[in-house]
Design an enzyme around this catalytic site. Structure first.
Site, PDB file in Angstrom:
ATOM      1  N   CYS A 333       0.828  -1.197   0.000  1.00  0.00           N
ATOM      2  CA  CYS A 333       0.000   0.000   0.000  1.00  0.00           C
ATOM      3  C   CYS A 333       0.870   1.257   0.000  1.00  0.00           C
ATOM      4  CB  CYS A 333      -0.983  -0.019   1.168  1.00  0.00           C
ATOM      5  SG  CYS A 333      -2.357   1.161   0.991  1.00  0.00           S
ATOM      6  N   HIS A 431      -3.695  -5.385   1.195  1.00  0.00           N
ATOM      7  CA  HIS A 431      -3.374  -5.728   2.579  1.00  0.00           C
ATOM      8  C   HIS A 431      -3.805  -7.169   2.857  1.00  0.00           C
ATOM      9  CE1 HIS A 431      -2.215  -1.736   3.950  1.00  0.00           C
ATOM     10  NE2 HIS A 431      -3.298  -1.227   3.388  1.00  0.00           N
TER      11      HIS A 431
END
Length: 486
Positions: A333, A431
């Site tokens: 991310c 994630h």
């Protein structure tokens, strides 16, 4: 009929409330009670995506799992995501509304009691029992006005309170008795008892301590929870645990710089659980070790701020040197954004406004926007056709030639991330990637050929939740605690 509820508040932060709530949720669930967790206000950059969009604290997602539920935004209606020492993004009912400085939020937070009570009401209508978690401590009397996280909520919703103290930190007698001494009488009247957490040694040696607390507070004891090893096998929400690792010498060395705004660091828990992995969180002031087989840049709530920190610490040179020397590098991310060529945030959507050149390992740039992607998703890696699952929470949009070689294809047909140098460099917005057993094993095999692992991480989390529940149920008078819910 509305559900009964009881609330756990702490004598301070990090006394173990989150895992005690998870344990009580699992205990109730195993008894056939339709239970749900609730936290009025949380402050954390560890967030979880809910089905249908929206985000809540990761601790509430774990508590939901303990209760046998999918997480929903009603379980944590107010989430504060720090962007700096005095500023945070305000997430209400799962949606990011704005960023505010701490003083303004504290002055206006009372207005959020209405959506908090609405979310609580929806949960109560759908369940039999709600286990509520407070935030910080009710003894912070300077923050009592406008409170929505502790006694302000308890009194508004008429929810009885159990006060939790952590004996491992020391001063637990003073912290519980002192809480009674400093809070308002009307707040103290909401407390139905206390519990002691993280006790080590001979419990009989604390009998006089319990009697002293009961005499000085007129609150009953629900029991003393011992130090439970199962707690260490569960995801932690607070970054204070990041320096806890195995002793050196455990095979594969993976270094993770401790960014100032590190987020979703529970992405790395599955790696920590591997017996032959030495996962090292590198604190400021220390270089990334040269013996690292891999470096992972975790998520960050403020990409530009942490880019500046990387440079200030000299970690950018360490990462580039390690990659040139053959180490693997992965960015998750915000960590993926740091691996690109440039990061731009002209409107200050992710922290202070600005722009800066990034590490340049991927030929791409990222621009922060007001639109935030929050979703659970699945995909398949293009290199090895391995199925992966996880969630996205990010506001940046990346573009550039690097994305022409994506990491994976998602279930909606879109591409995610980038790969370079035969998989030695990976970037992804996904994630939870390392929770996928097959991918984790394949990636670690790339670091050290011939290793073998049978770790089933998700099954291990379920076992740890059951073990935690067993320990708490044996230690506390759970029947009395549930019986006082109203």
């Amino acid at each position: 009929m509305a559900a009964r509820a009881i609330m756990l508040q702490g004598t301070g932060a990090d006394v173990g409330k989150s895992l005690l709530v998870a344990a009580l949720c699992r205990i109730a669930h195993r008894r056939g009670i339709k239970v749900a967790p609730f936290k009025p206000q949380n402050m954390s950059n560890n967030a979880a995506a809910c089905e249908g969009g929206g985000e809540i604290g990761r601790a509430q997602a774990l508590q939901a799992r303990a209760a046998g539920l999918d997480p929903t935004t009603d379980m944590n209606p107010v989430l504060l995501k720090p962007e700096g020492d005095r500023r945070a993004q305000i997430v209400v009912d799962g949606k990011a509304l704005r960023s505010e400085d701490a003083a303004h939020y504290m002055a206006e937070r009372g207005r959020l009691l209405a959506p908090v009570l609405s979310a609580f009401g929806r949960l109560r209508a759908a369940h039999d029992l709600i286990i509520v978690e407070g935030a910080g401590s009710p003894a912070e009397v300077n923050l009592r006005r406008g409170d929505i996280a502790n006694m302000g909520f308890a009194r508004a919703a008429n929810v009885p309170v159990v006060l939790v103290g952590d004996i491992d930190r020391g001063g637990v007698i003073a912290s519980i008795v002192g809480t009674k001494a400093v809070i308002e009488a009307e707040d103290a009247a909401m407390v139905v008892g206390f519990a002691i957490n993280r006790f080590r040694g001979d419990l009989s040696l604390f009998d006089d301590g319990l009697r002293f607390i009961e005499k000085r507070t007129s609150w009953r004891s629900f029991g003393v929870v011992p130090w439970l090893a199962s707690a260490a096998r569960l995801p932690a929400e607070d970054a204070v645990i990041l320096d806890r690792r195995k002793p050196a010498g455990h095979g594969i060395v993976i270094a993770v710089p401790m960014l100032s705004r590190i987020s979703n660091f529970d992405d790395l828990d599955p790696l920590r659980a591997e017996a032959d992995v030495d996962l090292r969180f590198i604190p400021p002031g220390q270089p990334i070790p040269r013996e690292a087989d891999a470096i992972i840049l975790a998520g960050t709530k403020s990409t530009l701020a942490d880019l500046a920190m990387l440079r200030a610490e000299g970690w950018d040179h360490d990462i580039l040197s390690a990659f040139r020397g053959g180490a693997h590098v992965a960015g998750l991310c915000g960590g993926f954004q740091l691996l690109g060529s440039r990061v731009e945030d002209p409107e200050g959507r992710d922290g202070p406004a600005g722009a800066a050149d990034a590490l340049g390992l991927f030929d791409m740039s990222t621009r922060m926007t007001g639109e935030k992607t929050v979703r659970s998703t699945r995909g398949t890696t293009l290199a090895h056709r391995i199925d992966v699952s996880g969630y996205e929470i990010h506001s940046g949009r990346s573009s550039g030639p690097a994305l022409d070689t994506p990491f994976c294809i998602l279930e909606d047909g879109t591409h995610d991330g980038a790969v370079k140098n035969g998989g030695r460099l990976i970037g992804t917005y996904l994630h939870g990637l390392f929770s996928s057993n097959e991918f984790r094993r394949s990636w670690l095999e790339g670091l050290r050929s011939g290793r073998a692992s049978t770790l089933d991480y998700e099954h291990g989390v379920e076992q740890a939740l059951d073990a935690l529940a067993d320990g708490v149920e044996a230690a506390l008078d759970v029947d009395a605690l549930f019986g006082l819910a109203r």
